[in-house]
Design a protein around this motif. Structure first.
Motif, PDB file in Angstrom:
ATOM      1  N   THR A  48      -8.319   1.832  -2.410  1.00  0.00           N
ATOM      2  CA  THR A  48      -7.087   1.125  -2.042  1.00  0.00           C
ATOM      3  C   THR A  48      -6.783   1.248  -0.551  1.00  0.00           C
ATOM      4  OG1 THR A  48      -5.655   3.038  -2.495  1.00  0.00           O
ATOM      5  CG2 THR A  48      -6.038   1.487  -4.313  1.00  0.00           C
ATOM      6  N   GLN A  49      -7.501   2.131   0.158  1.00  0.00           N
ATOM      7  CA  GLN A  49      -7.206   2.356   1.571  1.00  0.00           C
ATOM      8  C   GLN A  49      -7.778   1.274   2.476  1.00  0.00           C
ATOM      9  OE1 GLN A  49      -8.575   6.578   1.479  1.00  0.00           O
ATOM     10  NE2 GLN A  49      -6.523   7.018   2.251  1.00  0.00           N
ATOM     11  N   THR A  50      -8.648   0.449   1.919  1.00  0.00           N
ATOM     12  CA  THR A  50      -9.179  -0.686   2.676  1.00  0.00           C
ATOM     13  C   THR A  50      -8.998  -1.950   1.846  1.00  0.00           C
ATOM     14  OG1 THR A  50     -11.389  -0.288   1.769  1.00  0.00           O
ATOM     15  CG2 THR A  50     -10.914   0.689   3.914  1.00  0.00           C
ATOM     16  N   ALA A  51      -9.012  -3.082   2.519  1.00  0.00           N
ATOM     17  CA  ALA A  51      -8.855  -4.352   1.806  1.00  0.00           C
ATOM     18  C   ALA A  51     -10.039  -4.571   0.866  1.00  0.00           C
ATOM     19  CB  ALA A  51      -8.752  -5.497   2.803  1.00  0.00           C
ATOM     20  N   ASP A  52      -9.761  -5.041  -0.322  1.00  0.00           N
ATOM     21  CA  ASP A  52     -10.790  -5.402  -1.298  1.00  0.00           C
ATOM     22  C   ASP A  52     -10.710  -6.923  -1.447  1.00  0.00           C
ATOM     23  OD1 ASP A  52     -12.356  -5.903  -3.542  1.00  0.00           O
ATOM     24  OD2 ASP A  52     -11.714  -4.093  -4.593  1.00  0.00           O
ATOM     25  N   SER A  53     -11.349  -7.625  -0.516  1.00  0.00           N
ATOM     26  CA  SER A  53     -11.177  -9.081  -0.455  1.00  0.00           C
ATOM     27  C   SER A  53     -11.672  -9.773  -1.724  1.00  0.00           C
ATOM     28  CB  SER A  53     -11.869  -9.657   0.782  1.00  0.00           C
ATOM     29  OG  SER A  53     -13.225  -9.281   0.804  1.00  0.00           O
ATOM     30  N   ALA A  54     -12.721  -9.232  -2.357  1.00  0.00           N
ATOM     31  CA  ALA A  54     -13.226  -9.846  -3.589  1.00  0.00           C
ATOM     32  C   ALA A  54     -12.166  -9.777  -4.682  1.00  0.00           C
ATOM     33  CB  ALA A  54     -14.510  -9.159  -4.036  1.00  0.00           C
ATOM     34  N   PRO A  95       0.816  -1.215   0.000  1.00  0.00           N
ATOM     35  CA  PRO A  95       0.000   0.000   0.000  1.00  0.00           C
ATOM     36  C   PRO A  95       0.851   1.267   0.000  1.00  0.00           C
ATOM     37  CG  PRO A  95       0.044  -0.952   2.204  1.00  0.00           C
ATOM     38  CD  PRO A  95       0.879  -1.841   1.325  1.00  0.00           C
ATOM     39  N   SER A  96       0.506   2.199  -0.851  1.00  0.00           N
ATOM     40  CA  SER A  96       1.110   3.534  -0.896  1.00  0.00           C
ATOM     41  C   SER A  96       2.633   3.561  -0.809  1.00  0.00           C
ATOM     42  CB  SER A  96       0.527   4.409   0.234  1.00  0.00           C
ATOM     43  OG  SER A  96      -0.861   4.518   0.081  1.00  0.00           O
ATOM     44  N   PRO A  97       3.323   2.839  -1.696  1.00  0.00           N
ATOM     45  CA  PRO A  97       4.789   2.932  -1.674  1.00  0.00           C
ATOM     46  C   PRO A  97       5.238   4.333  -2.090  1.00  0.00           C
ATOM     47  CG  PRO A  97       4.074   1.769  -3.632  1.00  0.00           C
ATOM     48  CD  PRO A  97       2.845   1.995  -2.803  1.00  0.00           C
ATOM     49  N   SER A  98       6.361   4.773  -1.547  1.00  0.00           N
ATOM     50  CA  SER A  98       6.935   6.050  -1.975  1.00  0.00           C
ATOM     51  C   SER A  98       7.461   5.887  -3.404  1.00  0.00           C
ATOM     52  CB  SER A  98       8.077   6.448  -1.045  1.00  0.00           C
ATOM     53  OG  SER A  98       9.153   5.538  -1.197  1.00  0.00           O
ATOM     54  N   ALA A  99       7.799   7.009  -4.048  1.00  0.00           N
ATOM     55  CA  ALA A  99       8.365   6.930  -5.404  1.00  0.00           C
ATOM     56  C   ALA A  99       9.665   6.134  -5.394  1.00  0.00           C
ATOM     57  CB  ALA A  99       8.590   8.335  -5.967  1.00  0.00           C
ATOM     58  N   GLN A 100      10.457   6.286  -4.326  1.00  0.00           N
ATOM     59  CA  GLN A 100      11.711   5.536  -4.233  1.00  0.00           C
ATOM     60  C   GLN A 100      11.439   4.035  -4.094  1.00  0.00           C
ATOM     61  OE1 GLN A 100      14.233   6.580  -0.929  1.00  0.00           O
ATOM     62  NE2 GLN A 100      15.771   5.056  -1.459  1.00  0.00           N
ATOM     63  N   GLU A 101      10.448   3.677  -3.258  1.00  0.00           N
ATOM     64  CA  GLU A 101      10.097   2.261  -3.108  1.00  0.00           C
ATOM     65  C   GLU A 101       9.537   1.707  -4.416  1.00  0.00           C
ATOM     66  OE1 GLU A 101       9.044   2.265   1.682  1.00  0.00           O
ATOM     67  OE2 GLU A 101       7.464   2.673   0.225  1.00  0.00           O
ATOM     68  N   LEU A 102       8.733   2.511  -5.090  1.00  0.00           N
ATOM     69  CA  LEU A 102       8.169   2.085  -6.371  1.00  0.00           C
ATOM     70  C   LEU A 102       9.287   1.859  -7.388  1.00  0.00           C
ATOM     71  CD1 LEU A 102       5.404   1.504  -7.610  1.00  0.00           C
ATOM     72  CD2 LEU A 102       5.298   3.892  -8.346  1.00  0.00           C
ATOM     73  N   ARG A 103      10.286   2.737  -7.395  1.00  0.00           N
ATOM     74  CA  ARG A 103      11.422   2.566  -8.297  1.00  0.00           C
ATOM     75  C   ARG A 103      12.155   1.257  -8.001  1.00  0.00           C
ATOM     76  NH1 ARG A 103      16.372   2.953  -7.465  1.00  0.00           N
ATOM     77  NH2 ARG A 103      16.233   4.205  -5.570  1.00  0.00           N
ATOM     78  N   GLN A 104      12.356   0.968  -6.711  1.00  0.00           N
ATOM     79  CA  GLN A 104      13.029  -0.274  -6.336  1.00  0.00           C
ATOM     80  C   GLN A 104      12.227  -1.491  -6.788  1.00  0.00           C
ATOM     81  OE1 GLN A 104      13.565  -0.021  -2.086  1.00  0.00           O
ATOM     82  NE2 GLN A 104      15.161   1.521  -2.231  1.00  0.00           N
ATOM     83  N   LEU A 105      10.908  -1.424  -6.664  1.00  0.00           N
ATOM     84  CA  LEU A 105      10.048  -2.540  -7.082  1.00  0.00           C
ATOM     85  C   LEU A 105      10.114  -2.734  -8.602  1.00  0.00           C
ATOM     86  CD1 LEU A 105       7.001  -1.784  -4.765  1.00  0.00           C
ATOM     87  CD2 LEU A 105       8.474  -3.809  -4.611  1.00  0.00           C
ATOM     88  N   PHE A 106      10.059  -1.632  -9.356  1.00  0.00           N
ATOM     89  CA  PHE A 106      10.141  -1.739 -10.814  1.00  0.00           C
ATOM     90  C   PHE A 106      11.491  -2.300 -11.245  1.00  0.00           C
ATOM     91  CE2 PHE A 106       6.297   0.782 -11.411  1.00  0.00           C
ATOM     92  CZ  PHE A 106       5.804   0.250 -12.589  1.00  0.00           C
ATOM     93  N   GLU A 107      12.550  -1.890 -10.549  1.00  0.00           N
ATOM     94  CA  GLU A 107      13.884  -2.354 -10.926  1.00  0.00           C
ATOM     95  C   GLU A 107      14.063  -3.833 -10.580  1.00  0.00           C
ATOM     96  OE1 GLU A 107      18.401  -0.518 -10.784  1.00  0.00           O
ATOM     97  OE2 GLU A 107      16.806   0.445  -9.628  1.00  0.00           O
ATOM     98  N   ARG A 108      13.656  -4.222  -9.378  1.00  0.00           N
ATOM     99  CA  ARG A 108      13.869  -5.602  -8.919  1.00  0.00           C
ATOM    100  C   ARG A 108      12.974  -6.595  -9.650  1.00  0.00           C
ATOM    101  NH1 ARG A 108      13.998 -10.080  -8.422  1.00  0.00           N
ATOM    102  NH2 ARG A 108      14.478 -11.415  -6.637  1.00  0.00           N
ATOM    103  N   PHE A 109      11.717  -6.196  -9.907  1.00  0.00           N
ATOM    104  CA  PHE A 109      10.748  -7.127 -10.501  1.00  0.00           C
ATOM    105  C   PHE A 109      10.427  -6.780 -11.951  1.00  0.00           C
ATOM    106  CE2 PHE A 109      10.132  -7.270  -5.886  1.00  0.00           C
ATOM    107  CZ  PHE A 109      10.390  -8.612  -5.673  1.00  0.00           C
TER     108      PHE A 109
END
Length: 200
Positions: free
Chosen positions: A130-136, A103-117
């Motif tokens: 997105t602020q609550t679980a969407d179990s469906a 939930p709500s990654p920072s731009a830096q965390e998002l960059r790390q996720l895009f790079e790693r994955f």
């Protein structure tokens, strides 16, 4: 166009920026509203990968989301996702049997996720939901992968299927059409030498 072409020295021809972000409406049938984003090297049309691609994509999504919160969904290789998040102290939650939500990654965390994955397919959704679980949806992601977004995207500002290795993102949205996406993307990628275009 985000960055206009500049005259090349000597010959009067325009020299375009090194990267292009193409924004085009897609026909997925069944009244699904979708837009394709393709990030490529302008000259050879190869996908922009690695550090440069991750940096640009990590600004694209906060730009598209605007003031809305967003979350990243992984439904495969989730053990690696968990370990990566733990090692980087990135907040995450178990959403279903085979779904991890960041939930709500920072731009830096998002960059790390895009790079790693970069070699994986994963999803990003934006909106107050997105602020609550969407179990469906999260249960559906666990079972069907990102096809689950087709039934859920109207509850969000957008749901995006990310394929960074191919330089491609499919954005499902009932609210954002190509011209509005371009309006939001221009300031988001202003720090990069990127030409934003709507191909014919």
């Amino acid at each position: 166009m985000s960055t206009p072409g500049v005259p090349a020295t000597g010959n009067g021809a325009l020299e375009l920026p090194p990267f292009s972000l193409d924004v085009q409406a897609l026909d997925l049938g069944n009244e699904v509203k979708a837009v394709g984003l393709e990030l490529v090297e302008t000259e050879n049309r190869e996908p922009v990968r690695g550090k440069e691609g991750a940096e640009i994509w990590s600004e694209v999504f906060p730009g598209l989301a605007g003031k809305d919160p967003y979350a990243v969904d992984f439904f495969s290789h989730i053990d690696r996702v968990r370990e990566f998040c733990k090692s980087r102290k990135i907040e995450w939650r178990e959403a279903a049997e085979r779904c991890v939500v960041i939930p709500s990654p920072s731009a830096q965390e998002l960059r790390q996720l895009f790079e790693r994955f970069e070699g994986e397919t994963f999803g990003i959704r934006a909106g107050s939901a997105t602020q609550t679980a969407d179990s469906a949806l999260e249960g559906d992601l666990s079972g069907r992968g990102l096809d689950a977004y087709q039934q859920a995207y109207t509850r969000y500002t957008f749901c995006a299927v990310c394929q960074p290795e191919d330089g491609w993102v499919t954005v499902l949205s009932a609210e954002l059409w190509p011209s509005e996406m371009i309006r939001r993307l221009r300031p988001a990628v202003q720090g990069f030498d990127v030409h934003i275009a709507r191909p014919n």
